[in-house]
Design a protein around this motif. Sequence first.
Motif, PDB file in Angstrom:
ATOM      1  N   VAL A  35       0.838  -1.202   0.000  1.00 52.28           N
ATOM      2  CA  VAL A  35       0.000   0.000   0.000  1.00 52.28           C
ATOM      3  C   VAL A  35       0.872   1.250   0.000  1.00 52.28           C
ATOM      4  CG1 VAL A  35      -1.669   1.347   1.347  1.00 52.28           C
ATOM      5  CG2 VAL A  35      -1.964  -1.131   1.106  1.00 52.28           C
ATOM      6  N   ARG A  36       1.906   1.249   0.859  1.00 55.40           N
ATOM      7  CA  ARG A  36       2.797   2.403   0.920  1.00 55.40           C
ATOM      8  C   ARG A  36       3.540   2.593  -0.399  1.00 55.40           C
ATOM      9  NH1 ARG A  36       2.480   6.036   5.157  1.00 55.40           N
ATOM     10  NH2 ARG A  36       3.846   6.996   3.617  1.00 55.40           N
ATOM     11  N   LEU A  37       3.883   1.484  -1.050  1.00 55.87           N
ATOM     12  CA  LEU A  37       4.577   1.572  -2.331  1.00 55.87           C
ATOM     13  C   LEU A  37       3.674   2.182  -3.391  1.00 55.87           C
ATOM     14  CD1 LEU A  37       7.350   0.837  -3.484  1.00 55.87           C
ATOM     15  CD2 LEU A  37       6.396  -1.343  -4.215  1.00 55.87           C
ATOM     16  N   LEU A  38       2.387   1.846  -3.345  1.00 55.83           N
ATOM     17  CA  LEU A  38       1.436   2.386  -4.309  1.00 55.83           C
ATOM     18  C   LEU A  38       1.251   3.890  -4.145  1.00 55.83           C
ATOM     19  CD1 LEU A  38      -1.305  -0.418  -4.365  1.00 55.83           C
ATOM     20  CD2 LEU A  38       0.262   0.200  -6.208  1.00 55.83           C
ATOM     21  N   VAL A 162      10.200   5.289  16.516  1.00 59.67           N
ATOM     22  CA  VAL A 162       9.818   5.914  15.240  1.00 59.67           C
ATOM     23  C   VAL A 162       9.238   7.305  15.485  1.00 59.67           C
ATOM     24  CG1 VAL A 162       8.244   5.758  13.270  1.00 59.67           C
ATOM     25  CG2 VAL A 162       9.458   3.720  14.068  1.00 59.67           C
ATOM     26  N   ALA A 163       8.414   7.439  16.543  1.00 62.69           N
ATOM     27  CA  ALA A 163       7.821   8.744  16.855  1.00 62.69           C
ATOM     28  C   ALA A 163       8.895   9.765  17.194  1.00 62.69           C
ATOM     29  CB  ALA A 163       6.831   8.598  18.007  1.00 62.69           C
ATOM     30  N   ALA A 164       9.887   9.342  17.985  1.00 57.79           N
ATOM     31  CA  ALA A 164      10.980  10.254  18.334  1.00 57.79           C
ATOM     32  C   ALA A 164      11.769  10.650  17.088  1.00 57.79           C
ATOM     33  CB  ALA A 164      11.895   9.582  19.357  1.00 57.79           C
ATOM     34  N   PHE A 165      11.996   9.698  16.189  1.00 57.42           N
ATOM     35  CA  PHE A 165      12.702   9.974  14.940  1.00 57.42           C
ATOM     36  C   PHE A 165      11.910  10.962  14.084  1.00 57.42           C
ATOM     37  CE2 PHE A 165      13.607   8.579  10.461  1.00 57.42           C
ATOM     38  CZ  PHE A 165      14.906   9.051  10.408  1.00 57.42           C
ATOM     39  N   SER A 166      10.596  10.740  13.976  1.00 57.39           N
ATOM     40  CA  SER A 166       9.742  11.632  13.184  1.00 57.39           C
ATOM     41  C   SER A 166       9.687  13.026  13.789  1.00 57.39           C
ATOM     42  CB  SER A 166       8.322  11.054  13.099  1.00 57.39           C
ATOM     43  OG  SER A 166       8.318   9.812  12.432  1.00 57.39           O
ATOM     44  N   TYR A 167       9.661  13.086  15.116  1.00 54.66           N
ATOM     45  CA  TYR A 167       9.626  14.382  15.792  1.00 54.66           C
ATOM     46  C   TYR A 167      10.896  15.181  15.492  1.00 54.66           C
ATOM     47  CZ  TYR A 167       9.635  17.812  19.559  1.00 54.66           C
ATOM     48  OH  TYR A 167       9.675  18.978  20.264  1.00 54.66           O
ATOM     49  N   THR A 224       3.689   3.696   9.742  1.00 56.96           N
ATOM     50  CA  THR A 224       4.343   4.820  10.402  1.00 56.96           C
ATOM     51  C   THR A 224       5.863   4.752  10.225  1.00 56.96           C
ATOM     52  OG1 THR A 224       2.578   4.901  12.061  1.00 56.96           O
ATOM     53  CG2 THR A 224       4.620   6.038  12.586  1.00 56.96           C
ATOM     54  N   THR A 225       6.410   3.547  10.340  1.00 52.87           N
ATOM     55  CA  THR A 225       7.846   3.370  10.157  1.00 52.87           C
ATOM     56  C   THR A 225       8.255   3.712   8.732  1.00 52.87           C
ATOM     57  OG1 THR A 225       7.850   1.607  11.819  1.00 52.87           O
ATOM     58  CG2 THR A 225       9.755   1.735  10.361  1.00 52.87           C
ATOM     59  N   TRP A 226       7.487   3.225   7.759  1.00 49.94           N
ATOM     60  CA  TRP A 226       7.760   3.533   6.353  1.00 49.94           C
ATOM     61  C   TRP A 226       7.705   5.035   6.129  1.00 49.94           C
ATOM     62  CZ3 TRP A 226       7.747   0.041   1.834  1.00 49.94           C
ATOM     63  CH2 TRP A 226       7.794   0.725   0.619  1.00 49.94           C
ATOM     64  N   ALA A 227       6.672   5.685   6.679  1.00 46.56           N
ATOM     65  CA  ALA A 227       6.492   7.117   6.470  1.00 46.56           C
ATOM     66  C   ALA A 227       7.663   7.915   7.048  1.00 46.56           C
ATOM     67  CB  ALA A 227       5.184   7.582   7.105  1.00 46.56           C
ATOM     68  N   ALA A 228       8.159   7.484   8.204  1.00 40.57           N
ATOM     69  CA  ALA A 228       9.275   8.197   8.830  1.00 40.57           C
ATOM     70  C   ALA A 228      10.535   8.108   7.970  1.00 40.57           C
ATOM     71  CB  ALA A 228       9.542   7.628  10.219  1.00 40.57           C
ATOM     72  N   VAL A 229      10.822   6.909   7.473  1.00 39.76           N
ATOM     73  CA  VAL A 229      12.007   6.729   6.623  1.00 39.76           C
ATOM     74  C   VAL A 229      11.825   7.491   5.306  1.00 39.76           C
ATOM     75  CG1 VAL A 229      13.406   5.047   5.377  1.00 39.76           C
ATOM     76  CG2 VAL A 229      12.552   4.499   7.666  1.00 39.76           C
ATOM     77  N   ARG A 231       9.997  10.101   4.752  1.00 41.79           N
ATOM     78  CA  ARG A 231      10.089  11.541   5.007  1.00 41.79           C
ATOM     79  C   ARG A 231      11.536  11.990   5.144  1.00 41.79           C
ATOM     80  NH1 ARG A 231       6.479  15.341   6.812  1.00 41.79           N
ATOM     81  NH2 ARG A 231       7.254  17.014   8.130  1.00 41.79           N
ATOM     82  N   ALA A 232      12.337  11.170   5.840  1.00 42.03           N
ATOM     83  CA  ALA A 232      13.754  11.507   6.021  1.00 42.03           C
ATOM     84  C   ALA A 232      14.476  11.551   4.680  1.00 42.03           C
ATOM     85  CB  ALA A 232      14.402  10.493   6.949  1.00 42.03           C
ATOM     86  N   VAL A 233      14.100  10.661   3.752  1.00 40.15           N
ATOM     87  CA  VAL A 233      14.766  10.608   2.456  1.00 40.15           C
ATOM     88  C   VAL A 233      14.279  11.735   1.526  1.00 40.15           C
ATOM     89  CG1 VAL A 233      15.046   9.236   0.353  1.00 40.15           C
ATOM     90  CG2 VAL A 233      15.192   8.123   2.600  1.00 40.15           C
ATOM     91  N   LEU A 234      12.965  11.929   1.473  1.00 41.79           N
ATOM     92  CA  LEU A 234      12.405  12.890   0.518  1.00 41.79           C
ATOM     93  C   LEU A 234      12.631  14.337   0.927  1.00 41.79           C
ATOM     94  CD1 LEU A 234       8.984  11.196  -0.385  1.00 41.79           C
ATOM     95  CD2 LEU A 234      11.106  11.202  -1.711  1.00 41.79           C
ATOM     96  N   TYR A 235      12.718  14.597   2.220  1.00 43.23           N
ATOM     97  CA  TYR A 235      12.833  15.982   2.689  1.00 43.23           C
ATOM     98  C   TYR A 235      14.244  16.332   3.165  1.00 43.23           C
ATOM     99  CZ  TYR A 235       7.748  16.201   2.514  1.00 43.23           C
ATOM    100  OH  TYR A 235       6.452  16.188   2.088  1.00 43.23           O
ATOM    101  N   ARG A 236      15.213  15.478   2.831  1.00 42.40           N
ATOM    102  CA  ARG A 236      16.587  15.752   3.281  1.00 42.40           C
ATOM    103  C   ARG A 236      17.176  16.971   2.550  1.00 42.40           C
ATOM    104  NH1 ARG A 236      17.074  11.465  -0.297  1.00 42.40           N
ATOM    105  NH2 ARG A 236      18.652  11.703  -1.925  1.00 42.40           N
TER     106      ARG A 236
END
Length: 236
Positions: A35-38, A162-167, A224-229, A231-236
């Motif tokens: 789903v996340r890949l789609l 994951v929440a701490a990483f996203s924060y 949530t884990t996928w989204a955090a990773v 986000r880190a890649v796309l917004y770096r």
Amino acid sequence: MSVFATLVERLADLLQPLFGASAAAAAIVLFTALVRLLVHPLSRAAARGQKARTALQPKIAELRRKHAKDPEKLQRAVLELHAQEKVSPLAGCLPGMLQVPAFFLLYHLFSSDRIGGEANALLGHRLFAAPLGGRWADALQGGVLSGAGLVYAGLFVVVACVAAFSYRISTRMMAANPAARAGDAEQLPGLGAVAKVMPFMSFFTLVTVAVVPLAAALYVVTSTTWAAVERAVLYR
């Protein structure tokens, strides 16, 4: 619902040699990843939109100076600017919204005793000692250190990390671009308040994991884990 149940069962059968009794849990993780890949192209588009909004900040600052005494006119001008540049202030919400149906599908699938008029066989599947149709409250009945209790403890640890990483990612982005944050607040009423709460949203996942069936909790944790990773890649 019965079609989706069959899909999960078949995925579990394929993964049985690798994951044994936890094959259905692995199937849910795989389904979530698919789903996340789609929706990944939408996530990339949202990232491009964020960068485009950042590029508009000098123009928004100019509009703010021009219409400093007329907030309504300023808001209309900012919205018109985004329309002209074909940039949506809410584009980043779309990837998350499109995942809601998949979450509720899993929720209902593992909350129903019967599917298609027959007993729901998926409720017999487990993640180690925890049934996929069970909840944290059920696991606590056997004790915090029971097999099911330890499964939830592991999930809570993953979600907290994951929440701490996203924060950290969210606060770093906002600190690096305070002008964009201020500009976004002018785009739509209430959007400024949402921006302030957004860095803490991942921590609310802890509550979700505690109250939904374990199968739905696995979906949330994986997504949530996928989204955090991502986000880190796309917004770096």
